[in-house]
Design a protein around this motif. Structure first.
Motif, short mmCIF file in Angstrom:
data_model
loop_
_atom_site.label_atom_id
_atom_site.label_comp_id
_atom_site.label_asym_id
_atom_site.label_seq_id
_atom_site.Cartn_x
_atom_site.Cartn_y
_atom_site.Cartn_z
N SER A 147 5.57 -1.96 3.82
CA SER A 147 5.54 -3.34 4.05
C SER A 147 4.09 -3.86 4.34
O SER A 147 3.18 -3.46 4.87
CB SER A 147 6.21 -3.86 5.01
N PRO A 148 3.86 -5.12 3.98
CA PRO A 148 2.30 -5.60 4.16
C PRO A 148 1.92 -5.67 5.51
O PRO A 148 2.19 -6.29 6.49
CB PRO A 148 2.50 -7.13 3.67
N PRO A 149 0.92 -4.72 5.84
CA PRO A 149 0.29 -4.50 7.10
C PRO A 149 -0.31 -5.75 7.70
O PRO A 149 -0.15 -6.11 9.03
CB PRO A 149 -0.71 -3.53 6.81
N SER B 284 15.32 -6.49 -3.20
CA SER B 284 15.53 -7.33 -1.92
C SER B 284 14.52 -7.02 -1.10
O SER B 284 13.40 -6.72 -1.30
CB SER B 284 17.11 -7.03 -1.35
N ASN B 285 14.78 -6.65 0.55
CA ASN B 285 13.68 -6.50 1.27
C ASN B 285 13.57 -4.90 1.52
O ASN B 285 12.98 -4.81 2.66
CB ASN B 285 14.05 -7.07 2.62
N GLN B 286 14.18 -4.00 0.68
CA GLN B 286 13.85 -2.58 1.05
C GLN B 286 12.34 -2.20 0.72
O GLN B 286 11.94 -2.63 -0.05
CB GLN B 286 14.83 -1.89 0.20
N THR B 287 12.23 -0.96 1.26
CA THR B 287 10.87 -0.37 1.13
C THR B 287 10.86 1.04 0.34
O THR B 287 10.12 1.71 0.40
CB THR B 287 9.80 -0.22 2.16
N VAL C 116 4.38 3.58 -12.25
CA VAL C 116 5.25 2.64 -11.36
C VAL C 116 4.28 1.72 -10.50
O VAL C 116 3.26 2.26 -10.19
CB VAL C 116 6.26 3.40 -10.53
N GLN C 117 4.63 0.33 -10.44
CA GLN C 117 3.98 -0.49 -9.77
C GLN C 117 4.95 -1.58 -8.81
O GLN C 117 6.13 -1.57 -9.27
CB GLN C 117 3.29 -1.43 -10.51
N VAL C 118 4.57 -1.76 -7.69
CA VAL C 118 5.19 -2.64 -6.96
C VAL C 118 4.53 -3.84 -6.27
O VAL C 118 3.25 -3.70 -6.20
CB VAL C 118 5.61 -1.93 -5.52
N ARG C 119 5.16 -4.98 -6.27
CA ARG C 119 4.57 -6.26 -5.41
C ARG C 119 5.58 -6.79 -4.62
O ARG C 119 6.73 -6.61 -4.56
CB ARG C 119 4.06 -7.08 -6.57
N CYS C 120 4.96 -7.74 -3.74
CA CYS C 120 5.73 -8.22 -2.75
C CYS C 120 5.38 -9.72 -2.74
O CYS C 120 4.45 -10.38 -3.23
CB CYS C 120 5.12 -7.74 -1.29
N ASN C 121 6.65 -10.47 -2.30
CA ASN C 121 6.65 -11.98 -1.97
C ASN C 121 7.33 -12.05 -0.59
O ASN C 121 8.04 -12.08 -0.27
CB ASN C 121 7.52 -12.41 -3.04
N PRO C 122 6.02 -12.55 0.20
CA PRO C 122 6.47 -12.73 1.54
C PRO C 122 6.85 -14.07 1.85
O PRO C 122 6.31 -15.25 1.16
CB PRO C 122 5.23 -12.76 2.33
N PRO D 232 0.65 -1.11 0.11
CA PRO D 232 0.01 -0.09 0.04
C PRO D 232 0.97 1.38 -0.01
O PRO D 232 2.08 1.35 0.32
CB PRO D 232 -0.79 -0.04 1.35
N ASP D 233 0.00 2.23 -0.09
CA ASP D 233 1.03 3.79 -0.01
C ASP D 233 2.12 3.84 -0.96
O ASP D 233 3.31 4.05 -0.35
CB ASP D 233 1.20 4.02 1.22
N VAL D 234 2.01 3.49 -2.23
CA VAL D 234 3.38 3.72 -3.13
C VAL D 234 3.38 4.95 -3.66
O VAL D 234 2.44 5.45 -4.10
CB VAL D 234 3.35 2.75 -4.40
#
Length: 458
Positions: free
Chosen positions: A295-297, A327-330, A345-351, A275-277
């Motif tokens: 990061s994913p809340p 890597s794991n930066q935000t 711009v878009q961002v995605r996450c892999n936990p 969120p909040d990109v």
């Protein structure tokens, strides 16, 4: 066998059939439904009259539940076999037997239709005064999964009886089951129905699951959540215990069961897009943009790691460029962009690594696109009057080429590392200082040389 006098229309097995196309030999092969060989004939066929519930269109009849009134002169009839289920390529022998007033009623005037199309008379034969037989060979798959309409008609076109034909294939073994859990709260699975897929019959798919070492079989109830072959289990899932998951397929001709998939919920976790990109400019640097996100809340209370991907594109393009090494930066700085250009711009996450899981994790969906523009360049572009080295001065071409190569390597191998930021910023500051010093020298030295040439004032 149910008398269907005056009650069965052209769409009784599975809804109203579409209007038939013009009757040509080639088109008949497409509209023949389960009928195979007869569809290759090229003689003109007479379509059956339009039938509505209660009898012929425009001729209402006083009948209820398909049973004629006594003395009405109507027939009752029965088709045998009733609603048969057959494999593709099979043959069918059917009969239509009529009974009723007047006593002289015979099978001579009866005829058959299939999905509203009148069948050629040579496919039928009279067995006795009240029975008309039909022979169909090499049946094709049903046109509709709920069955094709085989109807027996009286001489005047009224419907006497009907039967649904189910012609198809048994289900194949489902395969390629994949599952994921959104924030460890649920489980969604999808699968592939079979190598060929189409059975021409209604096929029911059931997703079953149970705890691997104990517990009873459970059946998923929320189907078609992410596609035609998918199911969603919303709650009551156990962590730290593997599940066994499989799919069962069933239709009128048989059943099939997939291989069992064993998984742990912690190994298939995905999450919501970051969120909040926010995307913003980096001071006056015309070739950079800064990207920041949260990061994913939903996973803030769990022990896990995360890695991110960024992708961006120019406003008037559909081609995305992906940055893999975030890597794991935000946060990340995109460099090497075009000045004065709007970027999405878009961002995605892999936990991954949730509570020590060794699996690779599952990528989230991409975040909503965020737009920002780079500053316009104040320097002249290629061919726009760029300065050349003065005669007698050493060329800076090799140095510029080395810097360009260095920056290209840096952006490729350390795109969003802090080291790349520091080195890049130091180089830009040095270049700006050098450019300022050179401009000052170019403005002062000519004046000094002119004063030296004139000599001291007397």
């Amino acid at each position: 066998m149910t008398p269907l006098a005056g009650s069965l229309g052209a769409g009784a097995c599975g809804g109203r059939s579409p209007a038939p196309p013009p009757q040509t030999g080639r088109q008949l092969r497409r509209v023949a439904g389960p009928l195979g060989r007869w569809g290759e004939r090229k003689e003109d066929l007479t379509p059956a009259p339009q039938i509505k519930a209660g009898g012929l269109s425009g001729k209402p009849q006083k009948r209820q539940s398909g049973i004629p009134e006594k003395g009405s002169g109507a027939y009752t009839a029965m088709i045998s076999p009733q609603d048969p289920t057959l494999l593709i390529g099979s043959s069918l022998q059917a009969t239509c037997s009529v009974h009723g007033d007047p006593p002289g009623a015979t099978a001579e005037g009866l005829y058959w239709t299939l999905n509203g199309r009148r069948l050629p008379p040579e496919l039928s034969r009279v067995l006795n005064a009240s029975t008309l037989a039909l022979a169909l060979a090499n049946l094709n798959g049903s046109r509709q999964q709920s069955g094709d309409n085989l109807v027996c008609h009286a001489r005047d076109g009224s419907i006497l009886a009907g039967s649904c034909l189910y012609v198809g294939l048994p289900p194949e073994k489902p395969f390629n089951i994949s599952c994921w859990s959104k924030n460890m709260k649920d489980l969604t699975c999808r699968w592939t129905p079979g190598a060929h897929g189409e059975t021409f019959l209604h096929t029911n798919y059931s997703l079953k699951y149970k705890l691997r070492w104990y517990g009873q079989d459970n059946t998923c109830e929320e189907y078609h959540t992410v596609g035609p072959h998918s199911c969603h289990i919303p709650k009551d899932l156990a962590l730290f215990t593997p599940y066994e998951i499989w799919v069962e397929a069933t239709n009128r001709l048989g059943s099939a069961r997939s291989d069992v998939l064993t998984l742990d919920i912690l190994d298939v976790v995905t999450t919501d897009p970051p969120p909040d990109v926010h995307v913003s400019r980096v001071g006056g640097l015309e070739d950079q943009l800064s990207v920041r996100w949260v990061s994913p809340p939903a996973l803030k209370d769990f022990l896990f790691q995360a890695k991110y991907q960024i992708r961006y594109r120019v406003e008037d393009s559909v081609d995305w460029k992906v940055v893999d090494d975030v890597s794991n930066q935000t946060s990340c700085r995109l460099a090497g962009l075009k000045p004065g250009t709007v970027y999405f711009v878009q961002v995605r996450c892999n936990p991954f690594g949730i509570y020590g899981s060794k699996k690779a994790g599952i990528w989230s969906e991409w975040s909503h696109p965020t737009a920002a523009s780079t500053p316009r360049s104040e320097r002249a572009g290629p061919g726009g009057g760029a300065c050349e080295p003065r005669s007698g001065e050493p060329s800076s071409g090799p140095v510029r080429r080395e810097l360009k190569q260095f920056l290209g390597w840096l952006k490729k191998h350390a795109y969003c590392s802090n080291l790349s930021f520091r080195l890049y910023d130091q180089w830009r500051a040095w270049m700006q200082k050098s450019h300022k010093t050179r401009n000052q020298d170019e403005g002062i030295l000519p004046s000094g040389r002119r004063g030296a040439a004139r000599g001291p004032a007397r």
